[in-house]
Design an enzyme around this catalytic site. Structure first.
Site, mmCIF file in Angstrom:
data_model
loop_
_atom_site.group_PDB
_atom_site.id
_atom_site.type_symbol
_atom_site.label_atom_id
_atom_site.label_comp_id
_atom_site.label_asym_id
_atom_site.label_seq_id
_atom_site.Cartn_x
_atom_site.Cartn_y
_atom_site.Cartn_z
ATOM 1 N N GLU A 259 44.782 24.349 -50.286
ATOM 2 C CA GLU A 259 46.040 24.847 -49.301
ATOM 3 C C GLU A 259 46.539 23.657 -49.174
ATOM 4 O O GLU A 259 47.956 23.717 -49.226
ATOM 5 C CB GLU A 259 45.354 25.361 -47.854
ATOM 6 C CG GLU A 259 46.408 26.066 -47.275
ATOM 7 C CD GLU A 259 45.509 26.459 -45.681
ATOM 8 O OE1 GLU A 259 44.416 26.378 -45.628
ATOM 9 O OE2 GLU A 259 46.443 27.301 -44.903
ATOM 10 N N GLY B 227 47.407 29.007 -37.730
ATOM 11 C CA GLY B 227 46.829 29.513 -36.457
ATOM 12 C C GLY B 227 45.460 28.926 -36.527
ATOM 13 O O GLY B 227 44.626 28.802 -35.399
ATOM 14 N N SER C 27 43.778 26.606 -39.248
ATOM 15 C CA SER C 27 43.498 25.285 -39.800
ATOM 16 C C SER C 27 44.628 24.509 -39.921
ATOM 17 O O SER C 27 46.111 25.180 -39.815
ATOM 18 C CB SER C 27 42.914 25.527 -40.861
ATOM 19 O OG SER C 27 43.683 25.832 -42.036
ATOM 20 N N THR C 28 44.609 23.030 -40.148
ATOM 21 C CA THR C 28 45.834 22.304 -40.341
ATOM 22 C C THR C 28 45.617 21.399 -41.535
ATOM 23 O O THR C 28 44.462 20.851 -41.709
ATOM 24 C CB THR C 28 46.325 21.680 -38.941
ATOM 25 O OG1 THR C 28 47.158 20.938 -39.161
ATOM 26 C CG2 THR C 28 45.081 20.740 -38.558
ATOM 27 N N GLN C 29 46.541 21.261 -42.237
ATOM 28 C CA GLN C 29 46.437 20.354 -43.446
ATOM 29 C C GLN C 29 47.488 18.896 -43.563
ATOM 30 O O GLN C 29 48.481 19.150 -42.887
ATOM 31 C CB GLN C 29 46.797 21.332 -44.767
ATOM 32 C CG GLN C 29 45.570 22.209 -44.963
ATOM 33 C CD GLN C 29 45.661 23.374 -43.941
ATOM 34 O OE1 GLN C 29 44.815 23.535 -43.479
ATOM 35 N NE2 GLN C 29 46.984 23.872 -44.223
HETATM 36 N N1 LIG Z 1 56.751 31.127 -31.900
HETATM 37 C C1 LIG Z 1 56.523 31.635 -33.320
HETATM 38 N N2 LIG Z 1 55.244 31.413 -33.563
HETATM 39 C C2 LIG Z 1 54.900 31.817 -34.869
HETATM 40 C C3 LIG Z 1 55.848 32.313 -35.793
HETATM 41 N N3 LIG Z 1 55.131 32.746 -36.879
HETATM 42 C C4 LIG Z 1 53.883 32.428 -36.613
HETATM 43 N N4 LIG Z 1 53.612 32.014 -35.383
HETATM 44 C C5 LIG Z 1 52.478 31.592 -34.680
HETATM 45 O O1 LIG Z 1 52.162 30.358 -35.270
HETATM 46 C C6 LIG Z 1 50.855 29.962 -35.515
HETATM 47 C C7 LIG Z 1 50.703 29.759 -37.214
HETATM 48 O O2 LIG Z 1 51.419 30.673 -37.997
HETATM 49 P P1 LIG Z 1 51.044 30.647 -39.298
HETATM 50 O O3 LIG Z 1 51.479 29.280 -39.858
HETATM 51 O O4 LIG Z 1 51.740 31.884 -39.940
HETATM 52 O O5 LIG Z 1 49.431 30.586 -39.606
HETATM 53 P P2 LIG Z 1 48.759 31.292 -40.470
HETATM 54 O O6 LIG Z 1 49.175 30.992 -41.886
HETATM 55 O O7 LIG Z 1 48.654 32.838 -40.068
HETATM 56 O O8 LIG Z 1 47.151 30.640 -40.286
HETATM 57 P P3 LIG Z 1 46.498 29.835 -41.307
HETATM 58 O O9 LIG Z 1 45.521 30.788 -42.012
HETATM 59 O O10 LIG Z 1 45.687 28.913 -40.255
HETATM 60 O O11 LIG Z 1 47.202 29.062 -42.261
HETATM 61 C C8 LIG Z 1 50.241 31.381 -35.338
HETATM 62 O O12 LIG Z 1 49.748 31.191 -33.987
HETATM 63 C C9 LIG Z 1 51.403 32.371 -35.268
HETATM 64 O O13 LIG Z 1 51.062 33.480 -34.274
HETATM 65 C C10 LIG Z 1 57.266 32.484 -35.351
HETATM 66 O O14 LIG Z 1 58.176 32.886 -36.004
HETATM 67 N N5 LIG Z 1 57.541 31.938 -33.849
HETATM 68 CA CA LIG Z 2 49.083 29.198 -43.296
#
Ligand SMILES: Nc1nc2c(ncn2[C@@H]2O[C@H](COP(=O)(O)OP(=O)(O)OP(=O)(O)O)[C@@H](O)[C@H]2O)c(=O)[nH]1
Ligand SMILES: [Ca+2]
Length: 486
Positions: free
Chosen positions: A164, A193, A195-197
């Site tokens: 990732e 949401g 993990s972080t890289q």
């Molecule tokens: N405010 C806001 N939050 C968002 C948006 N899209 C996603 N998020 C939130 O931001 C966080 C990270 O979103 P993503 O980067 O899509 O995370 P993910 O890919 O589902 O999670 P991982 O499996 O950990 O990578 C989550 O808490 C989402 O609910 C957006 O457009 N606006």
């Molecule tokens: Ca992601």
């Protein structure tokens, strides 16, 4: 015209026609065939939601850098696939709308050769830890669903944290066209949401093999540092942080959690299992079922509370980020995307100094909840209530965790897209699996297409002028010779 000049004229005409034919043929022959595109589909099955990315690239240039572009994205409705553990069929079914859209967007004659990949990230890593059987069922369900489309199914799997991080790095450097230039590369910071890289080319030796990954791309070797912190995405970090607060406060006050990371006036009833329903907080067990989540809006206290989720007291290497994980000093420019961008962009904090960012954030966190809601009536209150926590978490992660300072804060660029393509791991994943980034630099034409055509034109013109001069000279000298005879 005198008959004796006829051969010269015919000769010149033949050469002219020959040159014109040569230029026309070479122009037509080398004209880029932009109308022929190929396509690839990658599903990013994240912890919070799934997105479908469609990429396209000119068929005859697939190995050139920067050629693949994002054509379309579709956000799957509902939560991430890991939320379907109790109803695995629902996971596959949830993809239908976006996959039908993909069928519309990609020309039908390309469907059978269009690869489809699904990569699941931290949400599914957590589900696998909690209930391996359920995680398999969910993956089987999405695989079955993807196989029912006319594309070339290439697999649905949980990708590792290293993949990732590394593919996110490849994406941002591919899109910024850094890979074939001698200039530096861009580090990659991804906040999801769950993990972080962090991934970058360090200046120091990488002391732990788990954090090292090597690539040979376009004839250059890249020795990358990468680490993925499971449970340190922003949703899980909120649970970790609330869990710690609950653990210490509920013993004395079983009904109220007074939280400095939420706005003053914020008051929401919650249940304890809401916070502890994840393997990230499993060890924290509490009996009380309900409590009131009450906001205090105090930025510095919020930062103090968030610091407690980073263990900086253990390190068996020369230096660590946190939780005993080796990390060399951050080096070079970084692209910070996904939630790093959503949060900082929403709060207008993408271009200030670190000190100003903190000041603005402190003012935002202390703003009463009522006023925040009044300013943003259309934004979902769950998201709205969490920005103070999320931004404070981001600052703490970058400063206390990764050791960015006020001096190199400006090296972090908060980005969503580069060109038309989103920053994220999916593009790098597809480029790697389709071998679209060759290890060695492909042979390049001597000059770019425009330069080549211009060169051919002027070169042909030069030959014509020279021939004309030869002809004029020849004519003059034969006339002089005739005069001399007379
Ligand atoms: N405010 C806001 N939050 C968002 C948006 N899209 C996603 N998020 C939130 O931001 C966080 C990270 O979103 P993503 O980067 O899509 O995370 P993910 O890919 O589902 O999670 P991982 O499996 O950990 O990578 C989550 O808490 C989402 O609910 C957006 O457009 N606006
Ligand atoms: Ca992601």
């Amino acid at each position: 015209m005198e008959r004796r000049y006829m051969p010269v004229v015919i000769f010149l005409a033949a050469i002219t026609v020959g040159i014109i034919i040569m230029v026309v043929i070479s122009v037509v022959q080398n004209k880029p065939l932009y109308q022929k595109y190929k396509y690839g589909i990658v599903l990013d099955a994240g912890s919070s939601h799934t997105s479908v990315f469609i990429y396209e690239w000119p068929a005859e240039k697939e190995n050139n850098t920067g050629m693949v572009q994002q054509k379309h994205t579709c956000n799957v409705k509902g939560k991430g696939i890991s939320s379907y553990s109790a109803n695995p069929q629902g996971a596959g079914a949830s993809l239908q709308e976006c996959m039908n859209e993909a069928k519309q967007k990609i020309p039908a004659h390309r469907h059978p050769e269009t690869p489809v990949y699904l990569g699941a990230t931290a949400g599914m890593r957590l589900l696998r830890m909690e209930n391996e059987e359920a995680s398999k069922k969910v993956l089987d369900s999405v695989a079955l669903s993807l196989k029912s489309y006319p594309f070339s199914y290439q697999g649905a799997r949980i990708i590792s944290g290293q993949e990732e991080g590394a593919f996110g790095w490849i994406t941002v450097n591919y899109l910024s066209e850094n890979l074939r230039k001698p200039t530096g590369t861009l580090g990659a910071l991804d906040l999801g949401g769950a993990s972080t890289q962090i991934t970058f080319v360090p200046q120091q030796k990488i002391e732990s093999s788990d954090n090292s990954i090597d690539f040979r791309l376009y004839g250059n070797n890249y020795h990358l540092y990468t680490h993925s912190f499971l449970c340190y995405g922003k949703d899980q970090a909120l649970k970790l942080s609330m869990g710690k607060k609950l653990e210490s406060t509920l013993k004395t006050d079983p009904i109220e959690l007074r939280d400095p990371c939420f706005h003053p006036g914020y008051k929401v009833p919650r249940t304890v299992p809401d916070v502890f329903n994840t393997p990230c907080t499993k060890e924290l067990k509490l009996a009380n079922e309900n409590f009131l989540h009450v906001g205090l809006g105090n930025w510095s206290q919020c930062q103090q509370s968030i610091r407690k989720v980073f263990n900086t007291s253990i390190c068996s290497y020369s230096k660590c980020s946190f939780n005993g994980v080796f990390q060399p000093s951050v080096y070079g420019d970084f692209g910070a995307f996904s939630a790093f961008f959503f949060v900082m962009d929403f709060l207008n904090l993408t271009s200030d100094s670190l000190a100003t960012t903190k000041e603005k954030l402190a003012a935002y966190c202390s703003t009463p909840w009522e006023k925040i809601v009044g300013n943003h009536p259309k934004i979902d209150q769950k998201y709205l209530s969490e920005y103070c926590f999320s931004a404070t978490y981001i600052l703490t992660l970058l400063e206390d965790g990764y050791k960015f300072t006020s001096n190199n804060w400006k090296d972090i660029r908060f980005i969503k897209k580069i060109g038309d393509s989103d920053a994220g791991w999916t593009l790098g994943y597809m480029l790697n699996l389709t071998n679209m980034i060759p290890a060695e630099a492909p042979d390049m034409p001597l000059m770019p297409y425009g330069g080549y055509v211009t060169f051919m034109f002027f070169f042909a013109l030069l030959i014509l002028v020279l021939l004309l001069l030869v002809y004029l000279y020849f004519r003059r000298s034969t006339r002089t010779a005739q005069k001399d005879i007379i």
